[in-house]
Design a protein around this motif. Structure first.
Motif, PDB file in Angstrom:
ATOM      1  N   HIS A   1      11.982  10.328  16.120  1.00 35.59           N
ATOM      2  CA  HIS A   1      13.078  11.245  16.296  1.00 35.59           C
ATOM      3  C   HIS A   1      13.827  10.829  17.633  1.00 35.59           C
ATOM      4  O   HIS A   1      15.135  10.336  17.688  1.00 35.59           O
TER       5      HIS A   1
ATOM      6  N   TRP B   1      20.772   5.995  15.351  1.00 36.75           N
ATOM      7  CA  TRP B   1      20.564   5.772  14.058  1.00 36.75           C
ATOM      8  C   TRP B   1      20.040   6.973  13.325  1.00 36.75           C
ATOM      9  O   TRP B   1      19.527   7.965  14.169  1.00 36.75           O
ATOM     10  N   SER B   2      19.855   7.300  11.877  1.00 36.53           N
ATOM     11  CA  SER B   2      19.552   8.298  11.197  1.00 36.53           C
ATOM     12  C   SER B   2      17.902   8.177  11.309  1.00 36.53           C
ATOM     13  O   SER B   2      17.346   6.892  11.517  1.00 36.53           O
ATOM     14  N   ARG B   3      16.950   9.082  11.301  1.00 34.81           N
ATOM     15  CA  ARG B   3      15.548   8.827  11.129  1.00 34.81           C
ATOM     16  C   ARG B   3      15.167   8.048  10.114  1.00 34.81           C
ATOM     17  O   ARG B   3      14.238   7.257  10.095  1.00 34.81           O
ATOM     18  N   SER B   4      15.896   8.238   8.869  1.00 37.33           N
ATOM     19  CA  SER B   4      15.517   7.633   7.641  1.00 37.33           C
ATOM     20  C   SER B   4      15.815   6.196   7.975  1.00 37.33           C
ATOM     21  O   SER B   4      15.073   5.280   7.599  1.00 37.33           O
ATOM     22  N   ARG B   5      17.076   5.791   8.686  1.00 39.95           N
ATOM     23  CA  ARG B   5      17.420   4.429   8.608  1.00 39.95           C
ATOM     24  C   ARG B   5      16.391   3.722   9.801  1.00 39.95           C
ATOM     25  O   ARG B   5      15.658   2.405   9.399  1.00 39.95           O
TER      26      ARG B   5
END
Length: 154
Positions: free
Chosen positions: A66, A74-78
């Protein structure tokens, strides 16, 4: 009202504003392209280097996914997908976050530290050659203030 503004409501850029915007975009692309090419000699992408270098700034070379995603924008999924690729190359490892049952920690491996140690001089030379050394000290100071002003808008 529709999502699109009517043409008479659009606040168009002036010629000088558009010139400055396009010059800024060309500058970012040029510097980024050149530094990415130099990092490629070490088998690293720009995101790889960003992950390694920002992890190295944390105690023990470890950060939460996180925190790392937020620092990189960035997003966490990326970041999770990218971390999977880096983990397969033994640059980082993931571990459960003991303070957050749903989170995970990212940590530099020895291979990651060695890779960063080898790539850092190349990257720093590249940043100097393609950015820092092309500006006078006063220009660099002004650009730094401008960048902070824009980045702090969030």
């Amino acid at each position: 009202m529709s999502m699109n503004k009517r043409e008479d409501e659009v606040h168009w850029l002036t010629a000088e504003e558009e010139r400055a915007w396009r010059a800024y975009r060309r500058m970012v692309i040029a510097v980024q392209t050149r530094t990415v090419q130099d990092l490629a000699a070490h088998g690293l992408s720009e995101p790889d280097y960003e992950v390694l270098s920002t992890l190295s700034e944390h105690p023990g070379g470890t950060s939460t996914l996180h925190e790392q995603a937020a620092k990189m924008g960035w997003s966490r999924s990326r970041l999770s997908r990218h971390a999977t690729r880096m983990e397969a190359r033994d640059l980082i490892r993931r571990a459960p976050d003991p303070t957050d049952g749903r989170g995970c920690l990212l940590a530099l491996t020895e291979t990651g530290r060695d890779t960063l140690r080898e790539a850092a001089p190349t990257h720093l030379d590249s940043v100097r050659r393609h950015f820092v050394d092309r500006l006078e000290p006063e220009e660099l100071a002004i650009l730094g203030r401008i960048a902070e002003k824009i980045a702090d808008e969030q």
